[in-house]
Motif scaffolding. Structure first.
Motif, PDB file in Angstrom:
ATOM      1  N   GLY A 148     -45.705  63.060 -35.465  1.00  0.00           N
ATOM      2  CA  GLY A 148     -44.731  63.622 -36.390  1.00  0.00           C
ATOM      3  C   GLY A 148     -44.135  62.633 -37.363  1.00  0.00           C
ATOM      4  N   ALA A 149     -44.447  61.351 -37.243  1.00  0.00           N
ATOM      5  CA  ALA A 149     -43.917  60.344 -38.162  1.00  0.00           C
ATOM      6  C   ALA A 149     -44.694  60.368 -39.478  1.00  0.00           C
ATOM      7  CB  ALA A 149     -44.004  58.960 -37.532  1.00  0.00           C
ATOM      8  N   VAL A 150     -44.059  59.831 -40.520  1.00  0.00           N
ATOM      9  CA  VAL A 150     -44.713  59.681 -41.821  1.00  0.00           C
ATOM     10  C   VAL A 150     -44.724  58.195 -42.143  1.00  0.00           C
ATOM     11  CG1 VAL A 150     -44.685  60.304 -44.260  1.00  0.00           C
ATOM     12  CG2 VAL A 150     -43.862  61.936 -42.546  1.00  0.00           C
ATOM     13  N   MET A 151     -45.890  57.656 -42.500  1.00  0.00           N
ATOM     14  CA  MET A 151     -46.017  56.236 -42.784  1.00  0.00           C
ATOM     15  C   MET A 151     -46.641  56.018 -44.159  1.00  0.00           C
ATOM     16  SD  MET A 151     -46.440  56.899 -39.366  1.00  0.00           S
ATOM     17  CE  MET A 151     -48.105  56.673 -38.739  1.00  0.00           C
ATOM     18  N   ARG A 152     -46.325  54.875 -44.740  1.00  0.00           N
ATOM     19  CA  ARG A 152     -46.982  54.474 -45.977  1.00  0.00           C
ATOM     20  C   ARG A 152     -47.007  52.956 -46.035  1.00  0.00           C
ATOM     21  NH1 ARG A 152     -43.681  56.517 -51.060  1.00  0.00           N
ATOM     22  NH2 ARG A 152     -45.276  55.290 -52.108  1.00  0.00           N
ATOM     23  N   SER A 153     -47.917  52.417 -46.841  1.00  0.00           N
ATOM     24  CA  SER A 153     -48.048  50.970 -47.003  1.00  0.00           C
ATOM     25  C   SER A 153     -48.070  50.636 -48.480  1.00  0.00           C
ATOM     26  CB  SER A 153     -49.338  50.460 -46.346  1.00  0.00           C
ATOM     27  OG  SER A 153     -49.367  50.770 -44.966  1.00  0.00           O
ATOM     28  N   HIS A 154     -47.615  49.433 -48.814  1.00  0.00           N
ATOM     29  CA  HIS A 154     -47.748  48.949 -50.181  1.00  0.00           C
ATOM     30  C   HIS A 154     -47.846  47.430 -50.166  1.00  0.00           C
ATOM     31  CE1 HIS A 154     -43.291  49.193 -49.614  1.00  0.00           C
ATOM     32  NE2 HIS A 154     -43.346  48.001 -50.173  1.00  0.00           N
ATOM     33  N   ALA A 155     -48.625  46.909 -51.096  1.00  0.00           N
ATOM     34  CA  ALA A 155     -48.891  45.471 -51.143  1.00  0.00           C
ATOM     35  C   ALA A 155     -47.679  44.716 -51.666  1.00  0.00           C
ATOM     36  CB  ALA A 155     -50.106  45.198 -52.021  1.00  0.00           C
ATOM     37  N   CYS A 156     -47.368  43.628 -50.991  1.00  0.00           N
ATOM     38  CA  CYS A 156     -46.305  42.721 -51.444  1.00  0.00           C
ATOM     39  C   CYS A 156     -46.878  41.382 -51.889  1.00  0.00           C
ATOM     40  CB  CYS A 156     -45.295  42.481 -50.324  1.00  0.00           C
ATOM     41  SG  CYS A 156     -44.280  43.921 -49.933  1.00  0.00           S
ATOM     42  N   GLY A 157     -47.993  40.977 -51.276  1.00  0.00           N
ATOM     43  CA  GLY A 157     -48.593  39.697 -51.608  1.00  0.00           C
ATOM     44  C   GLY A 157     -48.019  38.559 -50.786  1.00  0.00           C
ATOM     45  N   GLY A 158     -48.708  37.423 -50.821  1.00  0.00           N
ATOM     46  CA  GLY A 158     -48.254  36.243 -50.103  1.00  0.00           C
ATOM     47  C   GLY A 158     -48.103  36.490 -48.624  1.00  0.00           C
ATOM     48  N   GLY A 159     -47.158  35.794 -48.008  1.00  0.00           N
ATOM     49  CA  GLY A 159     -46.943  35.931 -46.581  1.00  0.00           C
ATOM     50  C   GLY A 159     -46.421  37.294 -46.177  1.00  0.00           C
ATOM     51  N   LEU A 160     -45.724  37.990 -47.092  1.00  0.00           N
ATOM     52  CA  LEU A 160     -45.221  39.328 -46.772  1.00  0.00           C
ATOM     53  C   LEU A 160     -46.355  40.314 -46.591  1.00  0.00           C
ATOM     54  CD1 LEU A 160     -42.158  39.600 -49.196  1.00  0.00           C
ATOM     55  CD2 LEU A 160     -42.104  39.215 -46.725  1.00  0.00           C
ATOM     56  N   GLY A 161     -47.523  40.009 -47.185  1.00  0.00           N
ATOM     57  CA  GLY A 161     -48.715  40.831 -46.994  1.00  0.00           C
ATOM     58  C   GLY A 161     -48.515  42.257 -47.458  1.00  0.00           C
ATOM     59  N   THR A 162     -48.912  43.207 -46.617  1.00  0.00           N
ATOM     60  CA  THR A 162     -48.775  44.622 -46.909  1.00  0.00           C
ATOM     61  C   THR A 162     -47.609  45.188 -46.107  1.00  0.00           C
ATOM     62  OG1 THR A 162     -51.149  44.850 -47.323  1.00  0.00           O
ATOM     63  CG2 THR A 162     -49.929  46.863 -46.847  1.00  0.00           C
ATOM     64  N   ALA A 163     -46.591  45.659 -46.822  1.00  0.00           N
ATOM     65  CA  ALA A 163     -45.434  46.233 -46.144  1.00  0.00           C
ATOM     66  C   ALA A 163     -45.827  47.559 -45.487  1.00  0.00           C
ATOM     67  CB  ALA A 163     -44.305  46.453 -47.139  1.00  0.00           C
ATOM     68  N   TYR A 164     -45.202  47.860 -44.363  1.00  0.00           N
ATOM     69  CA  TYR A 164     -45.472  49.078 -43.601  1.00  0.00           C
ATOM     70  C   TYR A 164     -44.136  49.777 -43.413  1.00  0.00           C
ATOM     71  CZ  TYR A 164     -47.501  51.923 -39.786  1.00  0.00           C
ATOM     72  OH  TYR A 164     -47.955  52.948 -38.992  1.00  0.00           O
ATOM     73  N   VAL A 165     -44.036  51.019 -43.888  1.00  0.00           N
ATOM     74  CA  VAL A 165     -42.762  51.736 -43.895  1.00  0.00           C
ATOM     75  C   VAL A 165     -42.929  53.060 -43.164  1.00  0.00           C
ATOM     76  CG1 VAL A 165     -40.823  52.430 -45.349  1.00  0.00           C
ATOM     77  CG2 VAL A 165     -42.411  50.688 -46.169  1.00  0.00           C
ATOM     78  N   LYS A 166     -41.931  53.430 -42.336  1.00  0.00           N
ATOM     79  CA  LYS A 166     -42.052  54.613 -41.483  1.00  0.00           C
ATOM     80  C   LYS A 166     -40.820  55.506 -41.573  1.00  0.00           C
ATOM     81  CE  LYS A 166     -43.524  53.895 -37.260  1.00  0.00           C
ATOM     82  NZ  LYS A 166     -43.680  53.286 -35.914  1.00  0.00           N
ATOM     83  N   PHE A 167     -41.079  56.819 -41.520  1.00  0.00           N
ATOM     84  CA  PHE A 167     -40.048  57.841 -41.368  1.00  0.00           C
ATOM     85  C   PHE A 167     -40.265  58.487 -39.998  1.00  0.00           C
ATOM     86  CE2 PHE A 167     -38.909  62.269 -41.239  1.00  0.00           C
ATOM     87  CZ  PHE A 167     -37.711  62.385 -41.929  1.00  0.00           C
ATOM     88  N   GLU A 168     -39.234  58.475 -39.150  1.00  0.00           N
ATOM     89  CA  GLU A 168     -39.341  59.071 -37.824  1.00  0.00           C
ATOM     90  C   GLU A 168     -38.121  59.945 -37.567  1.00  0.00           C
ATOM     91  OE1 GLU A 168     -41.186  55.999 -34.848  1.00  0.00           O
ATOM     92  OE2 GLU A 168     -39.881  54.921 -36.246  1.00  0.00           O
ATOM     93  N   GLU A 169     -38.390  61.124 -37.014  1.00  0.00           N
ATOM     94  CA  GLU A 169     -37.316  62.063 -36.675  1.00  0.00           C
ATOM     95  C   GLU A 169     -37.181  62.139 -35.159  1.00  0.00           C
ATOM     96  OE1 GLU A 169     -36.068  66.767 -37.439  1.00  0.00           O
ATOM     97  OE2 GLU A 169     -37.899  65.925 -38.329  1.00  0.00           O
ATOM     98  N   PHE A 170     -35.941  62.140 -34.681  1.00  0.00           N
ATOM     99  CA  PHE A 170     -35.674  62.211 -33.245  1.00  0.00           C
ATOM    100  C   PHE A 170     -34.690  63.346 -32.955  1.00  0.00           C
ATOM    101  CE2 PHE A 170     -36.715  57.856 -34.320  1.00  0.00           C
ATOM    102  CZ  PHE A 170     -37.664  57.517 -33.374  1.00  0.00           C
TER     103      PHE A 170
END
Length: 337
Positions: free
Chosen positions: A277-299
């Motif tokens: 049931g979670a929603v996830m997305r990724s976007h490139a940041c570059g360098g050491g931060l790499g690819t950010a990973y972001v999540k929406f979760e409902e409880f």
């Protein structure tokens, strides 16, 4: 994280630590590194900052190098002479960002930004811990991750000693970055640490990690009145929590960067049931931060078999996630569309 996922991940960690011969968090094993700071973590340990933490006492040092997640990792510590390695220690861990498992303060969503121009986190839930990430193209993952902690309960340390943990981390990172030839910008020596706890505020007054996420229409439609947030900045894990109508009903938005992102993606892939049931997305940041990973979760988590339904539609979830990813990414210098 579900109980099953947490228990399984914890068991895997213990096995990996045992197999690799690593004892970070449980003391240090000498490997002939000597008692001079120049011999400890190959000169990266900030002995001056350690000396200040211990009030100018004469120090002893120890450490070892081992493989962690397939990457060479350095473990070392400093302690007051005569106290022994089992007493109060300042501990340091230096690794490529590709060695993402068990990343300490870097993966702690309750941490605050370490600030002063660094990508990094500072946590004080039980003992002071710090994590700093530096862009470093020569290393796997294109980042240098430096973790530090004081092996001492937070209540038993002075404010000055807590600050020294942050300084120990950043100045050790500065030394390690020079040794590895890292190209990333380095921050300044911290003059303070932010120990702000979670703050609950009206949604319209969000000023930390929930800022610029919820518009008035979203808040009115979903019945959102308050948010729980931490100070905004460049922490390696950021979280915004929102209470919804109903008992224990809430939404969690989390952004992960660098090793923290790699760790979370690994766990989600290994335990897919934990993100039902979670929603996830990724976007490139570059360098050491790499690819950010972001999540929406409902409880409570939506569960058809248990008759638990989501009250937040997919469109709303994706819109809130996009707003959170944009706000958090902008703080970290990521080119978020």
């Amino acid at each position: 994280m579900t109980g099953r996922r947490g228990k399984a991940a914890g068991g895997a960690l213990v096995l990996a630590l045992t197999a690799g011969g690593l004892i970070w968090g449980f003391g240090l094993r000498g490997d002939g590194s000597g008692e001079e700071p120049a011999d400890t973590c190959r000169g990266a340990l900030a002995a001056g900052e350690a000396g200040t933490f211990f009030g100018g006492a004469e120090l002893e040092f120890g450490g070892h190098t081992a493989e962690w997640v397939g990457q060479e990792t350095e473990y070392c510590a400093a302690w007051a002479r005569g106290e022994g390695a089992g007493g109060v220690q300042l501990k340091l861990n230096i690794r490529p960002s590709a060695a993402h498992r068990a990343s300490g303060a870097a993966e702690d969503s309750s941490a605050t930004p370490i600030g002063f121009g660094w990508n990094g986190s500072f946590a004080v839930s039980d003992r002071p811990r710090a994590g700093v990430l530096v862009d470093c193209a020569p290393l796997p993952g294109k980042g240098l991750l430096v973790l530090a902690e004081a092996r001492q309960d937070i209540e038993e340390l002075t404010d000055a000693q807590v600050l020294q943990v942050a300084r120990f981390a950043t100045e050790s990172a500065r030394r390690a970055a020079k040794r590895f030839g890292c190209e990333g910008d380095l921050g300044r020596r911290p003059s303070a640490v932010d120990r702000t706890p979670w703050r609950t505020r009206p949604v319209a007054e969000a000023e930390g990690t929930c800022r610029d996420v919820f518009g008035r229409r979203d808040a009115d439609r979903l019945g959102i009145t308050t948010v729980a947030e931490k100070p905004a900045g460049r922490a390696l894990t950021e979280e915004c929590s929102v209470r919804l109508p109903g008992k224990d009903h809430h939404v969690r938005l989390t952004a992960y960067y660098g090793s923290s992102a790699q760790q979370e993606e690994y766990l989600d892939g290994r335990y897919p049931g934990s993100v039902e049931g979670a929603v996830m997305r990724s976007h490139a940041c570059g360098g050491g931060l790499g690819t950010a990973y972001v999540k929406f979760e409902e409880f409570p988590r939506p569960d058809r078999e248990k008759g638990v339904r989501s009250t937040v539609g997919r469109q709303d979830a994706e819109r809130l996630l996009a707003a959170f990813a944009t706000a958090s990414g902008a703080r970290h210098g990521c080119p978020v569309p």
